[in-house]
Design a protein around this motif. Sequence first.
Motif, short mmCIF file in Angstrom:
data_model
loop_
_atom_site.label_atom_id
_atom_site.label_comp_id
_atom_site.label_asym_id
_atom_site.label_seq_id
_atom_site.Cartn_x
_atom_site.Cartn_y
_atom_site.Cartn_z
N MET A 25 9.77 2.91 11.21
CA MET A 25 9.60 3.45 9.86
C MET A 25 8.19 3.19 9.33
O MET A 25 7.51 4.11 8.87
CB MET A 25 10.64 2.85 8.92
CG MET A 25 10.52 3.34 7.49
SD MET A 25 11.74 2.61 6.36
CE MET A 25 11.09 0.94 6.22
N VAL A 26 7.78 1.92 9.40
CA VAL A 26 6.48 1.58 8.79
C VAL A 26 5.31 2.12 9.60
O VAL A 26 4.26 2.46 9.04
CB VAL A 26 6.35 0.06 8.57
CG1 VAL A 26 7.43 -0.43 7.61
CG2 VAL A 26 6.42 -0.71 9.88
N SER A 27 5.48 2.24 10.92
CA SER A 27 4.39 2.73 11.77
C SER A 27 4.18 4.23 11.63
O SER A 27 3.06 4.73 11.77
CB SER A 27 4.66 2.39 13.24
OG SER A 27 4.73 0.99 13.44
N TYR B 71 0.85 -1.18 0.00
CA TYR B 71 0.00 0.00 0.00
C TYR B 71 0.90 1.24 0.00
O TYR B 71 2.03 1.21 0.48
CB TYR B 71 -0.93 0.01 1.21
CG TYR B 71 -0.23 -0.12 2.54
CD1 TYR B 71 0.22 1.00 3.22
CD2 TYR B 71 -0.02 -1.38 3.13
CE1 TYR B 71 0.87 0.89 4.44
CE2 TYR B 71 0.63 -1.49 4.34
CZ TYR B 71 1.06 -0.37 5.00
OH TYR B 71 1.72 -0.48 6.20
N PHE B 72 0.37 2.34 -0.52
CA PHE B 72 1.14 3.58 -0.61
C PHE B 72 0.53 4.68 0.24
O PHE B 72 0.95 5.83 0.18
CB PHE B 72 1.26 3.99 -2.07
CG PHE B 72 2.04 2.98 -2.86
CD1 PHE B 72 3.42 3.05 -2.94
CD2 PHE B 72 1.39 1.92 -3.47
CE1 PHE B 72 4.14 2.09 -3.62
CE2 PHE B 72 2.10 0.96 -4.16
CZ PHE B 72 3.49 1.04 -4.25
N GLU C 269 -3.83 -0.36 3.89
CA GLU C 269 -3.54 -1.62 4.58
C GLU C 269 -4.82 -2.22 5.12
O GLU C 269 -5.70 -1.51 5.62
CB GLU C 269 -2.56 -1.39 5.73
CG GLU C 269 -2.13 -2.68 6.43
CD GLU C 269 -1.41 -2.42 7.75
OE1 GLU C 269 -0.81 -3.38 8.27
OE2 GLU C 269 -1.46 -1.29 8.25
N ILE C 270 -4.92 -3.54 5.06
CA ILE C 270 -6.08 -4.20 5.64
C ILE C 270 -6.08 -4.03 7.16
O ILE C 270 -5.05 -3.77 7.77
CB ILE C 270 -6.11 -5.70 5.29
CG1 ILE C 270 -4.90 -6.43 5.90
CG2 ILE C 270 -6.18 -5.91 3.78
CD1 ILE C 270 -4.97 -7.94 5.76
N GLU C 271 -7.25 -4.13 7.77
CA GLU C 271 -7.37 -3.98 9.21
C GLU C 271 -6.62 -5.09 9.93
O GLU C 271 -6.69 -6.26 9.53
CB GLU C 271 -8.84 -3.99 9.61
CG GLU C 271 -9.08 -3.67 11.07
CD GLU C 271 -10.56 -3.58 11.40
OE1 GLU C 271 -10.88 -3.39 12.59
OE2 GLU C 271 -11.38 -3.71 10.47
N ASP D 117 -3.78 -10.51 0.20
CA ASP D 117 -2.58 -9.75 0.55
C ASP D 117 -2.88 -8.78 1.69
O ASP D 117 -4.01 -8.69 2.18
CB ASP D 117 -2.09 -8.99 -0.69
CG ASP D 117 -0.57 -8.88 -0.75
OD1 ASP D 117 0.05 -8.66 0.30
OD2 ASP D 117 -0.02 -9.00 -1.86
N GLU D 118 -1.86 -8.03 2.07
CA GLU D 118 -1.99 -7.03 3.14
C GLU D 118 -2.56 -5.71 2.63
O GLU D 118 -2.65 -4.75 3.38
CB GLU D 118 -0.62 -6.77 3.77
CG GLU D 118 0.01 -7.98 4.43
CD GLU D 118 -0.83 -8.47 5.61
OE1 GLU D 118 -1.22 -7.64 6.44
OE2 GLU D 118 -1.10 -9.68 5.65
#
Length: 253
Positions: free
Chosen positions: A171-173, A120-121, A126-128, A198-199
């Motif tokens: 980073m991702v959070s 995802y961008f 992002e899925i829950e 997928d996620e």
Amino acid sequence: MAVADIAGQTVHYEVTGDGAPVVLLHGALGGGDAWFRQIPALAEAGFQVWAPDRSGHGRSPDVAGPFSYDAMAEQTAAFLDTVVDRRAHLVGWSDGAVVGALVARHRPELVDRLVLIGQYFDPSGEIEDGLVDQLAAMRDNPPEFFRDAYAATSPDGGDHFAVVYGKTIDMVSNWTGLPLAELAKIGAPTLVLQGDQDEVRLEHSAAVATAVPEARLAVLPGTHALPLESPHLVNPLLIDFLRGGPATFGLPG
């Protein structure tokens, strides 16, 4: 395994085959070895396949400071400039897709075709309760298999994994994403690819494929591990698209 000095940072990489260059960009907590099901197929199809390990991943040592997608994209662009030394196709999986998109956006002269797999961008894509949330919940006790895989290749040793894991989660959070308006500035022909489990929300990938002017969307049966689960589907699709086809398994497009 070869080694390059990129602005004072040691980057390990593999290069296989001859032909048009394809640079494979791995995801978080992994390295170029994650592409082991794609590298032989792409090389056999007539591509020169490059699989670098970003700093702190695979066989490349960590560097001081936090991780950031911008820094990863800058290192990747420098790798293309100084090591590959010509325009290349970029194939990014998970975090590697963000890196690939940033390079294509800011250094378009380096990118021929672009493939974005399972990413995802924008955080809303992002899925829950997805993978990022699950990994963040294990920050103080990360999965043992991640640590073991890191320790098997990293020159920093297994004890450093907690540092890399923490930097990855931060980073991702905290990432705020790439607006669709920025993705719309990508000029390279692009394939947006994901698994149906997928996620990433399917509607998000559809929006990304709509935003990028020359993009196609492909959804295959699979999860976030799609390139590992289904190389018999993924590899022909990649080869067709990177050769200039419409990424529809040879159907007219």
